[in-house]
Design a protein around this motif. Sequence first.
Motif, mmCIF file in Angstrom:
data_model
loop_
_atom_site.group_PDB
_atom_site.id
_atom_site.type_symbol
_atom_site.label_atom_id
_atom_site.label_comp_id
_atom_site.label_asym_id
_atom_site.label_seq_id
_atom_site.Cartn_x
_atom_site.Cartn_y
_atom_site.Cartn_z
ATOM 1 N N LEU C 111 0.524 -1.393 0.165
ATOM 2 C CA LEU C 111 0.435 0.199 0.341
ATOM 3 C C LEU C 111 0.969 1.538 -0.216
ATOM 4 C CD1 LEU C 111 -3.189 -0.827 2.253
ATOM 5 C CD2 LEU C 111 -3.048 0.372 0.276
ATOM 6 N N PHE C 112 1.402 1.236 1.200
ATOM 7 C CA PHE C 112 2.770 1.905 1.094
ATOM 8 C C PHE C 112 3.593 2.373 -0.175
ATOM 9 C CE2 PHE C 112 6.832 4.566 1.656
ATOM 10 C CZ PHE C 112 6.537 5.447 2.341
ATOM 11 N N ALA C 113 3.984 1.660 -1.133
ATOM 12 C CA ALA C 113 4.439 1.472 -2.185
ATOM 13 C C ALA C 113 3.869 2.414 -3.486
ATOM 14 C CB ALA C 113 4.900 0.333 -2.685
ATOM 15 N N HIS C 115 1.020 4.251 -3.277
ATOM 16 C CA HIS C 115 0.912 5.604 -3.084
ATOM 17 C C HIS C 115 2.350 6.333 -3.160
ATOM 18 C CE1 HIS C 115 -2.730 5.476 -0.279
ATOM 19 N NE2 HIS C 115 -2.012 4.656 0.347
ATOM 20 N N ALA C 116 2.847 5.817 -3.061
ATOM 21 C CA ALA C 116 4.220 6.935 -2.972
ATOM 22 C C ALA C 116 4.363 6.709 -4.695
ATOM 23 C CB ALA C 116 5.420 5.669 -3.106
ATOM 24 N N HIS C 117 3.933 5.086 -5.904
ATOM 25 C CA HIS C 117 4.460 5.565 -7.419
ATOM 26 C C HIS C 117 2.694 5.509 -8.201
ATOM 27 C CE1 HIS C 117 2.492 3.387 -10.843
ATOM 28 N NE2 HIS C 117 3.680 3.185 -10.969
ATOM 29 N N GLN C 118 1.734 6.771 -7.297
ATOM 30 C CA GLN C 118 0.862 7.508 -7.344
ATOM 31 C C GLN C 118 1.611 9.024 -7.317
ATOM 32 O OE1 GLN C 118 -0.744 4.998 -8.981
ATOM 33 N NE2 GLN C 118 -2.544 6.826 -8.644
ATOM 34 N N GLY C 122 5.177 8.216 -11.149
ATOM 35 C CA GLY C 122 5.393 6.616 -11.421
ATOM 36 C C GLY C 122 6.921 6.473 -11.493
ATOM 37 N N LEU C 123 7.383 7.956 -10.889
ATOM 38 C CA LEU C 123 9.260 7.574 -10.924
ATOM 39 C C LEU C 123 9.061 6.112 -9.891
ATOM 40 C CD1 LEU C 123 10.456 11.569 -10.961
ATOM 41 C CD2 LEU C 123 9.775 9.265 -12.557
ATOM 42 N N PHE C 124 8.686 6.600 -8.888
ATOM 43 C CA PHE C 124 9.099 5.341 -7.093
ATOM 44 C C PHE C 124 8.489 3.736 -7.720
ATOM 45 C CE2 PHE C 124 8.500 3.065 -4.056
ATOM 46 C CZ PHE C 124 9.299 3.113 -2.899
ATOM 47 N N ASP C 125 9.388 2.977 -7.896
ATOM 48 C CA ASP C 125 8.818 2.166 -8.596
ATOM 49 C C ASP C 125 9.023 1.218 -7.790
ATOM 50 O OD1 ASP C 125 7.403 -0.324 -9.792
ATOM 51 O OD2 ASP C 125 6.350 0.926 -11.850
ATOM 52 N N ILE C 126 8.505 0.581 -7.456
ATOM 53 C CA ILE C 126 10.024 -1.570 -6.557
ATOM 54 C C ILE C 126 9.277 -2.127 -7.314
ATOM 55 C CG2 ILE C 126 8.371 -0.438 -4.277
ATOM 56 C CD1 ILE C 126 6.983 -3.103 -4.155
ATOM 57 N N THR C 127 9.032 -1.980 -8.675
ATOM 58 C CA THR C 127 9.300 -3.264 -9.532
ATOM 59 C C THR C 127 10.482 -2.789 -10.709
ATOM 60 O OG1 THR C 127 7.707 -2.901 -11.408
ATOM 61 C CG2 THR C 127 6.948 -3.845 -9.973
ATOM 62 N N SER C 128 11.130 -1.680 -10.153
ATOM 63 C CA SER C 128 12.603 -1.439 -11.430
ATOM 64 C C SER C 128 13.871 -2.166 -10.588
ATOM 65 C CB SER C 128 12.372 -0.091 -10.998
ATOM 66 O OG SER C 128 12.940 0.848 -9.682
ATOM 67 N N GLY C 129 13.624 -2.699 -9.311
ATOM 68 C CA GLY C 129 15.380 -3.514 -8.766
ATOM 69 C C GLY C 129 15.994 -4.249 -10.170
ATOM 70 N N ILE C 130 14.675 -5.059 -11.226
ATOM 71 C CA ILE C 130 15.011 -5.889 -11.918
ATOM 72 C C ILE C 130 16.122 -5.447 -12.968
ATOM 73 C CG2 ILE C 130 13.287 -5.422 -13.870
ATOM 74 C CD1 ILE C 130 13.290 -8.228 -13.977
#
Lengths: 437, 74, 330, 177
Positions: C111-113, C115-118, C122-130
């Motif tokens: 949920l936190f991720a 909110h931060a993504h919204q 879209g600049l904060f995205d925890i799927t970008s680690g790849i």
Amino acid sequence: MAVAVTNTMKKNHELAKILAAASCALVGGLSTAHAEESWDVDSAFLLYSESDGRVSAAEPVISATRNYDSETSLNFKLVADTLTGASPNGATPSDQVQTFTSPSGNGSYSAAAGEQPLDDTFRDTRVALSSNWAAPINRDWAYGVGGYVSKEHDYQSLGVSSSLSRYLNQKNTTLTLGLGASSDTINPEGGVPTGLFQVPEDASSSEFTQRNDSESKSIMDAVFGITQVVNRNTIMQFNYSINTSSGYLTDPYKILSVIDDDSTGNNYGGNYTVNNRNVYLYEKRPDSRLKQSLYWQTKHQFENNDILDVSYRYMFDDWGVTSHTVDAKYRFRFNNQYLEPQLRWYTQSKADFYSRYLDSSAYTEVDFASADYRLGDLDTYTIGLRYGYQFADETEFYTRFSLYHQESSGDDGYGKLTSQELYPGLDAAMLMVGYKF
Amino acid sequence: MSKRFVLLSLVGVVITTTGCSEMGVKAWERETLAQQEMSLINEPVESSLNDHVYFSKEASSGGQGFGGGGCGCN
Amino acid sequence: MAFVQHSTPKLMQKLTIEASLNPNQHAAPELWSEGAPCYRIQFECMASDCSMLVESHRVDLVIEAAKKAIIEAWRIENTFSRYQSDNTFAVIHSQPNVRQTLNQETAQLMLFAHHAHQVSGGLFDITSGILRQAWRFNGSDKVPSQEQIQALLVYVGWEKLGWSPQHPDQLCLPQGMELDFGGIGKEYAVDKMLKLFLSIFGDVPVAVLINGGGDIACSGPRLNGQGWRVGIESLAADHTSDQVISLSSGALATSGDSRRFLLKSGVRYSHVLNPLTGWPVENAPRSVTVAAPNCVNAGILATLSLLQGNHADAFLKSLAVPHWIHPTNT
Amino acid sequence: MVIKTRLITAAALCCGLLFSVAASASRLIPIEEAKNTPHASLPLPQYQGGTLSLQSVNDQVLLVDFWASWCGPCRESFPWMSDIQAKYKTQGLKVIAINLDQDKNQALNFLKKYPPGFTVLFDNKAAMPDRFGVIGMPTSYLVDREGRIRAVHTGFHQDQLGNYEQLITQLLAENKD
């Protein structure tokens, strides 16, 4: 340009708020507050003993409640009881020795001349577990749900209950609707006897061999209540409740005597005999019952902190029973102790089909009959005293002693029967000891 | 006699409940009512043991109440 | 970041923590006295040196609370580590393309991720680690090809997850995608440690500051009412503190790292990747430190500001949050 | 058979109740709709000594909480209010807990057991709560720096603490621009 900057500022400000909120939600605030979650246990032991060696019972009970907050709680209660002793079988005393077939048909017991016929095969152990959950829905509504199961060797009961409460008038008025349903199974020793049939001599009789093993009944309950705060020290409740039972409502172990009403014969008022055997019939009650009751309770605390608790119940049913119950308690409160005298008075009028005995000239024509004193005219009184001591750690020890007295009354019969004691009283003593922690 | 009594009690209930809106206390006046001893069934274990005895000795049972009132805390 | 110290510390004892609660086999934490009633507990977590500064007259509670807090930090480290085979992180990734139910903690992090993504567009995205498979920030000059990046970007994008904030505990993770909680894990651990630490003390007076490798949260001012003196480390080689601030409430977090970059043809690529392009953010400050009520909040603001590149300062100024920036220097 | 259908009805009723529980997230009351704090000029005796009126506290965000010693949830809220006061003091939060016990001594005994980390005022004649509209215990009001009531909470619920705190941080941030 200036507008654009202001908009960005606004947008970013909104962003900061959302992130602050989201991070608070994630970390769960900072609170070190602990909800007072704990189990409150109330355990008690009741000893019940009737005079003249009739029923005595020991009944331990343990109730544990977990309070999640001031309105949300989960309760479990476990009760066990063991009964021993003898219970009136419904037959009248006689000037002769009487011999009765035991409920299983595999034996017999007797009553001496002039003595109350008591069935001393009476022995039972019951275990019951119930549970209840109560919680608010929102500021104005609350609900509760519960379940119940109990088991004895010849009786099982399974029930559910639910309640819905609505708070009005700043919680000064509470309307509650409660619903309950239960389903019971009776599997009496020796099978289910046929109502108003003659009690046979032993288990080889066809009345025995053709019996069903079990019967069932179902009960529905509804209560509508209003609880009203009257003032700072007084609270009051009114309930209307309706209870319907259907199915097998008869007591399979109770019988009736048939009395010879031939006023010309020399056995007038004695046991009616056929083939030299006294005629006793199994009792039979209607297969439905509708009870309604009105209940009023008031609790008031005086300036000196003493508490008066008075209640009154009026009940009536379609069996013709009406009853009045008045219950009053007064708690004298001292620093960490209390003393509570208690009084209860109960009176009931008999059921339409209640009959202390049946007349030999008419016994084949009745539809329903029971000589169970609990369906006759009855007055009972309870006087008791409860004492409690609260320790510094908020645990409490309490004890209560009470005396219960019953007086039955009714038609005195005719002929020889008039010299018999048809409506013996009953005295019982109860001692309860308990500890809350 | 009994029917009239029922009627009277019902009238009593109605009169009392219509008077309810004028009764009652403010949220901060519930100090006494908040005491556990002032709940309508303050000794549930004793009540259930009594009910069991009376249930097995008399023709009437039930009808008693449940919660309500109390601290009014939220 | 460093703390300004005065008295000579003395090692009092090593705190023993049961092996089962120390899954990554960290060295035993050390309790140091800094002159009563001040204590410092040194411990390792998430590949950083961490510490707690505590002021209390109840050394027994200090030890109890410190142990509880460290155990919690190690638990969080182990739960979301990408290098374990049997933890929450591994379990989530072992079930691609099916609907799975997340535990409550993970659901909260999602949920936190979200909110931060919204709010970051879209600049904060925890799927970008790849994307790190292509970018290796080790000071070398290996810039990946656009094809390489393009191939990875297929597996990047928060909205590609089968997840919605209405049911935060329900997730369907497409095959090949990866969730990386590393960006918020350390700050989250610091906040949880503080909360747990204070819960042990209840009403007993205590002041504590927790430093999770540069991410800091404190309980409030010190017992004498003064703020904690926290030094914001200079990037110069000698690590001399160039700024000392007084922290009397809330938390600080720092994003950016001078040691992790790529240098190619005179362009310095920061390790902060833009998940929309797959390329590092240009002209990002070398590090940003932000103050906020809690560490997670400070951390996310620091990270988002880095993603603004050379607008980082303006961004933070518009939020009116206290911050300290080390600008890009080439 | 009859009993079965009845049981099902009862069960259905229970389920209906369980699922009707609705979550509510509260927001700040917009400035245009916010009312001014009533009785703001009324001085009340302070536990920490002297007297205090709400309007004498300038340019701070107030958490005005009405409580009584006999109220369980009020007791639960004490550590939280101490925490929140300590945490946001520097940003301008002042927690004022107004005691409504009829008997002030009971409140004093309570405060000895649970020392407050915030301001406590006594209103033992209950002059304030009526116009504030207190309908449950505890009730707390968030007052912005201009003296307007911007949020009301009745009761103290652990699961809403994040929400309470969020509103406080929003209000603290609001007038900083």
